[in-house]
Design an enzyme around this catalytic site. Structure first.
Site, PDB file in Angstrom:
ATOM      1  CG  HIS A 137      27.325 101.012 -17.801  1.00 37.23           C
ATOM      2  ND1 HIS A 137      28.470 100.940 -17.179  1.00 37.23           N
ATOM      3  CD2 HIS A 137      26.514 100.129 -17.191  1.00 37.23           C
ATOM      4  CE1 HIS A 137      28.520 100.059 -16.075  1.00 37.23           C
ATOM      5  NE2 HIS A 137      27.154  99.576 -16.098  1.00 37.23           N
ATOM      6  CG  ASP A 189      28.495  98.834 -23.566  1.00 38.58           C
ATOM      7  OD1 ASP A 189      28.116  97.611 -23.500  1.00 38.58           O
ATOM      8  OD2 ASP A 189      28.247  99.432 -22.482  1.00 38.58           O
ATOM      9  CD  GLN A 191      21.873  95.815 -20.439  1.00 39.50           C
ATOM     10  OE1 GLN A 191      21.219  95.069 -20.677  1.00 39.50           O
ATOM     11  NE2 GLN A 191      22.660  95.881 -19.047  1.00 39.50           N
ATOM     12  CE  LYS A 214      25.630  93.508 -18.166  1.00 38.91           C
ATOM     13  NZ  LYS A 214      25.377  94.040 -17.044  1.00 38.91           N
ATOM     14  CB  CYS A 238      26.572 101.647 -13.845  1.00 36.80           C
ATOM     15  SG  CYS A 238      27.118 100.645 -12.328  1.00 36.80           S
TER      16      CYS A 238
END
Lengths: 137, 415
Positions: free
Chosen positions: B130, B208, B211, B234, B372
């Site tokens: 991303h 990261d 997700q 999220k 992104c």
């Protein structure tokens, strides 16, 4: 919402007119919409009387952006820069003939943006804009 | 009628907890929300907890010698403890509240990175990343002069681990910074293995988790990651709040990023001393309501069970891949198995933006664009995709609606 994809938009969107870049060209300018990845390279020939004698473009994008660019190209062909200067967002909306939701305005205006920013390289165009600003005052 | 209920997981009961789902998108079309990878919806428990704070005990934290401030501080710090348990961190001092994933990565870049990265050093990221995990490193590289490299991904959508190993063997790598789950391909990267490989090569690893955290149990100590970042919004939590987890010795050695109130212990005009962890990295009045909301989101996910959520979303994803494969001219990107709860796709003859608009007309909310992840799309040789992403409250019948709506879009385009 299907009416957003009316016959004229699908027609221009899927069979765009004036595609292919001109070389040489008086202006050669590419705009991008970073949000959706749409891209439009607009080339225009302008003669010594400030008349548009050639339009060619190459782009990638949704039906709305491609159709509006195609319609814009047809519209400005043979016109004087004075006439082209008078084009507004509302003209694009009229040609498309459908309500454009807020999230699609950038798609619809991609061609007009390329035209305005690209033509800004011409002194005559800048003079036209200056004159217009004076009129407003 | 398709079956969405298993013994441990009743999707209708879950749906009842999310007020936003109980509305029509437009006359005759129920809302089918399949844009969860961009931002999920919130259960009433989270919304109510934030409202309750504002109605009953709003005050600034860590400051006031009065009842409301004490209550607000207790709730704010209580959320930190919840997150600490959620991630299995060693200490609540390792939990830094941020504005989100992006801020967490920028914080590490501008503190640890600024001190430790310079000419001759290498940072490794990936081509599937991303923008939030590319741009902060590009900005820092321009400032301090290190070299930024990217691990390619293979045709099946998984990272090229051989190339990664070779980079670690041949380059002076100081940091590996990688996404846990891809927001486009759905790939789940092998973080435990990558952390071990990075550490064996003397490098640190930042992950990261934007997700992954919403969808699977994450144990930062089992993964042995040095930094782990994610966002609240999220994972059924509020926007404007996220978490940076860092190993305590690393955080202790890092200089602060933003200066201001709450991050200092002593301020004199001649200079200041920094507060202890985690406050050293939380300058200014924090997002108190949002932190409290995040704590309730953690409670909610924990109560439903991350294992149950993962199983439900995996079932939905398998079903979606099966149904999408029936659509002529449709291509799904990413691995066939072992993937996260999303499907990014293209349909021949319809631009993803047009597809998203036509799906919206049927009540189906998806995202279109490059999500992104422009370098990833460049690598695939496409400018954009349409992405449907699933979560705990989605159903198989919603996926049926998605597929029917795609077929309808094709008819509009005379395909």
């Amino acid at each position: 919402m299907d009416n957003m994809y009316r016959e004229n938009i699908l027609d221009h969107g899927m069979n765009p007119r004036n595609t292919g870049v001109l070389d040489p060209a008086t202006i050669d300018y590419e705009v991008k919409n970073p949000l959706c990845g749409d891209r439009l390279r607009l080339t225009i020939r302008v003669d010594e009387n400030n008349i548009i004698t050639g339009v060619g473009w190459d782009g990638e994008g949704c039906a709305i952006s491609q159709a509006s660019a195609s319609m814009l190209g047809e519209e400005i062909m043979g016109k004087s820069l004075d006439d082209v200067q008078a084009l507004t967002k509302d003209d694009i909306y009229t040609w498309l003939g459908i309500p454009i939701s807020a999230n699609r305005v950038k798609c619809a205006m991609l061609g007009l943006k390329a035209l305005n920013v690209g033509l800004y390289g011409l002194e005559y165009w800048r003079d036209l804009q200056d004159r217009e600003e004076e009129d407003e005052e | 009628m398709t079956q969405d209920t298993t013994l441990s997981f009743d999707v209708e009961r879950i749906r009842a907890d999310f007020p936003v789902l109980h509305q029509e998108h437009s006359p005759g079309h129920p809302l089918v929300f399949l844009d969860n990878a961009a931002s999920s919806q919130r259960p009433a428990a989270v919304i109510d907890a934030m409202g309750d704070y504002y109605r009953r005990y709003h005050a600034n934290v860590h400051r006031g010698i009065h009842k409301l401030s004490e209550a607000a501080t207790a709730a704010y710090e209580g959320s930190r403890k919840k997150v600490k348990r959620f991630l299995n961190a060693k200490s609540k001092r390792e939990i830094i509240f941020t504005r989100g994933t992006t801020e967490g990565i920028n914080l590490v870049a501008q503190t640890w990175g600024r001190v430790n990265l310079g000419p001759g050093d290498v940072v490794i990221s990936t081509v599937m990343e991303h923008h939030a995990n590319i741009v902060p490193w590009q900005m820092l590289a321009a400032q301090t002069g290190f070299d930024l490299r990217f691990i390619p991904f293979k045709a099946d959508g998984t990272l090229d681990m051989d190339a990664f190993g070779e980079m670690l063997d041949t380059l002076p790598v100081k940091l590996v910074t990688v996404m846990h789950g891809s927001n486009v391909l759905g790939t789940i990267n092998p973080i435990e293995q990558m952390a071990q490989m990075a550490h064996d090569a003397g490098a640190l690893i930042l992950v990261d988790g934007a997700q992954s955290v919403p969808h699977m149990p994450v144990d930062v100590r089992a993964l042995d990651v040095d930094f782990f970042v994610f966002s609240g919004h999220k994972m059924v939590g509020p926007t404007g709040i996220g978490v940076l987890y860092g190993k305590r010795d690393l955080l202790e050695a890092m200089p602060p990023w933003m200066g201001g109130g709450d991050m200092i212990s002593v301020v004199r005009l001649s200079g200041s001393e920094w507060n202890e962890l985690p406050y050293k990295f939380e300058a200014g009045t924090p997002s108190i309501a949002e932190a409290i909301g995040l704590g309730y989101a953690v409670d909610y996910l924990t109560e439903v069970g991350l294992e149950n959520i993962h199983a439900h979303v995996e079932m939905l994803t398998d079903y979606a891949l099966e149904r999408l494969a029936e659509v002529a001219g449709l291509t799904v990107y990413g691995p066939e198995t072992g993937r996260g709860g999303l499907a990014a796709f293209t349909v021949d003859g319809i631009h993803p933006h047009d597809m998203a608009q036509l799906l919206d007309a049927e009540g189906v909310a998806v995202r279109a664009g490059h999500h992104c992840a422009q370098p990833l799309h460049d690598e695939l040789g496409i400018s954009a995709t349409t992405r449907a992403s699933f979560y705990l409250y989605n159903t198989k019948s919603e996926i049926d609606t998605l597929v029917e709506s795609i077929e309808k879009a094709k008819r509009v385009f005379k395909l």
